[in-house]
Design an enzyme around this catalytic site. Structure first.
Site, PDB file in Angstrom:
ATOM      1  CG  ASP A 133     -29.336 -40.181 -21.729  1.00 39.40           C
ATOM      2  OD1 ASP A 133     -29.951 -39.111 -21.805  1.00 39.40           O
ATOM      3  OD2 ASP A 133     -28.149 -40.262 -21.386  1.00 39.40           O
ATOM      4  CB  CYS A 187     -36.616 -33.275  -1.402  1.00 38.00           C
ATOM      5  SG  CYS A 187     -35.911 -34.143  -2.822  1.00 38.00           S
ATOM      6  CB  CYS A 190     -33.165 -33.069   2.994  1.00 40.07           C
ATOM      7  SG  CYS A 190     -31.532 -33.740   2.633  1.00 40.07           S
ATOM      8  CB  CYS A 193     -28.296 -33.143  -3.329  1.00 35.50           C
ATOM      9  SG  CYS A 193     -29.853 -32.217  -3.425  1.00 35.50           S
ATOM     10  CB  CYS A 197     -22.590 -28.856  -5.498  1.00 30.83           C
ATOM     11  SG  CYS A 197     -21.967 -28.540  -7.169  1.00 30.83           S
ATOM     12  CB  CYS A 213     -22.490 -29.645 -13.404  1.00 32.43           C
ATOM     13  SG  CYS A 213     -22.695 -31.403 -13.035  1.00 32.43           S
ATOM     14  CB  CYS A 240     -19.114 -35.072 -10.070  1.00 33.54           C
ATOM     15  SG  CYS A 240     -19.182 -34.533  -8.341  1.00 33.54           S
ATOM     16  CB  CYS A 243     -25.521 -33.878  -6.028  1.00 38.48           C
ATOM     17  SG  CYS A 243     -25.626 -34.419  -7.745  1.00 38.48           S
ATOM     18  CB  CYS A 247     -29.546 -38.719  -1.983  1.00 39.38           C
ATOM     19  SG  CYS A 247     -31.343 -38.841  -1.818  1.00 39.38           S
TER      20      CYS A 247
END
Length: 396
Positions: A133, A187, A190, A193, A197, A213, A240, A243, A247
């Site tokens: 990252d 997914c 569904c 998420c 938010c 966000c 945060c 989301c 899950c």
């Protein structure tokens, strides 16, 4: 490269401390490239201008390091011991994202990746470069190509074995290794998420507008936080997890084993009021070794003041002192907190004496709006209504 070599690399990755590993090609698919292009073209990256500067290398990982022939994608589990959404109810305490409640994961994983890269170079005579990252790498598409998980509708990686709680890293290598089968999307229909938010940051499934966000606003955003996002922030002072936490695949998640990912006592729901006392030196000492330190004291107090204004308690006396803080970010949110928590007569008197001499235009705007009756100049103690979530598909 022979299968035994491939398996030895994957075994070495797990021995280095990673929970899962896979092999990906040095390429990003056309769909992922299009998503990146749309994200940048729409300005949804906000203040993150570095994403524009590095867009071409993100689109084509081979340009990042041309000798690469394969990518060893690794993941480390940081699953929490308790459901993070429960922490939002403790409004007198600051909610720090699960990933930032102890040591900076970059530091932990970089050492493990370097160990793995050295072993590969010494064992097979190859070249290797490691990333976690800190370079223009589209990590999540590579992780999906390496079979580790898939990008969910919240744009984060989801794993059948670890839910939404995985840190990612990569070893780019000159070794030719057979790639894994890409992970399919599980997914289904569904959309939990998306629905949870607080700021409606997902304009569509698999699409994030970072400008809305809370993680972006509290961590990456350099300036003042728009009024429309402050009440939805609640007690979130760094990131945060909503989301991620909602899950349904988290039912298969596991609690983190790495000591550096287990929450430190002082970062696990700290009391808000004492955080207002931090000067720069105290802030740096308090958050040494934590990702929070990279935020800086002024932006951190900006976030804390918003959380204080959203809490159920009385106005801390320290808020009055912060009206004179050198940082306009802090002064502005001290004004907003004052307007939310103090009696109107007191706010009106302070505005009359302080606003004429305020040099910063944003702080003056905060004084102007404080008693404006726009829904932000008073404290609303009614409980937040839960946002709907559906689970009508996705799990076997």
């Amino acid at each position: 490269m022979s299968t035994p070599v491939r398996q030895r690399v994957l075994d070495a990755a797990r021995a280095a401390g990673f929970d899962v590993a896979g092999i990906a090609p040095v390429a990003v698919g056309a769909r992922e490239q299009a998503r990146l292009d749309g994200f940048l073209a729409g300005g949804e990256h906000g203040d993150m201008d570095w994403m524009l500067r590095t867009a071409e290398r993100r689109r084509d990982p081979a340009r990042l390091w041309p000798p690469a022939r394969s990518v060893v994608v690794v993941a480390a589990n940081y699953g929490p011991a308790r459901p993070p959404l429960e922490d939002l109810a403790q409004r007198e305490r600051g909610n720090i994202s699960v990933y930032a409640r102890n040591r900076d994961y970059h530091d932990i994983m970089k050492k493990q990746l370097k160990r793995l890269g050295r072993w590969m170079s010494e064992t097979f005579g190859c070249e290797a470069r490691v990333f976690v990252d800190t370079a223009p790498v589209l990590e999540k598409p590579l992780a999906q190509a390496g079979g580790i998980g898939w990008q969910g509708k919240h744009t984060n990686l989801v794993s059948r074995g670890f839910g939404s709680w995985l840190f990612l890293g990569e070893v780019f290598t000159s070794l030719e290794l057979e790639p894994d089968t890409p992970a399919p999307d599980h997914c289904g229909t569904c959309r939990r998420c998306l629905d949870i938010c607080p700021t409606d940051a997902f304009p569509a499934p698999y699409t994030l507008d970072a400008r809305r966000c809370i993680s972006y606003l509290t961590i990456e955003h350099q300036g003042h936080i728009a009024r429309e996002f402050r009440i939805p922030m609640g007690n979130r002072i760094f990131g945060c997890d909503d989301c991620l936490a909602v899950c349904p695949w988290n039912r298969f998640a596991r609690t983190a084993r790495e000591a550096g990912f287990i929450p430190r006592d002082d970062l696990d729901l700290p009391e808000l009021a004492p955080l207002l006392e931090l000067d720069d030196a105290a802030f740096r000492a308090r958050f040494s070794g934590s990702p929070v330190k990279r935020l800086g004291r002024d932006r951190f107090l900006r976030n804390v003041l918003i959380a204080v204004a959203n809490a159920d308690g009385p106005l801390p006396a320290r808020v009055h002192d912060l009206l004179d803080d050198p940082s306009p970010l802090v002064r502005a949110m001290a004004v907003w907190a004052l307007g939310r928590l103090a009696p109107r007569e007191r706010v009106a008197a302070l505005r009359e004496t302080r606003m004429p001499g305020e040099p910063d235009p944003q702080v003056r705007r905060e004084w102007t709006h404080t008693l404006g009756g726009d829904g932000h100049g008073h404290r609303d103690l009614s409980p937040a209504r839960p946002r709907p979530g559906r689970l009508d598909g996705g799990l076997p």
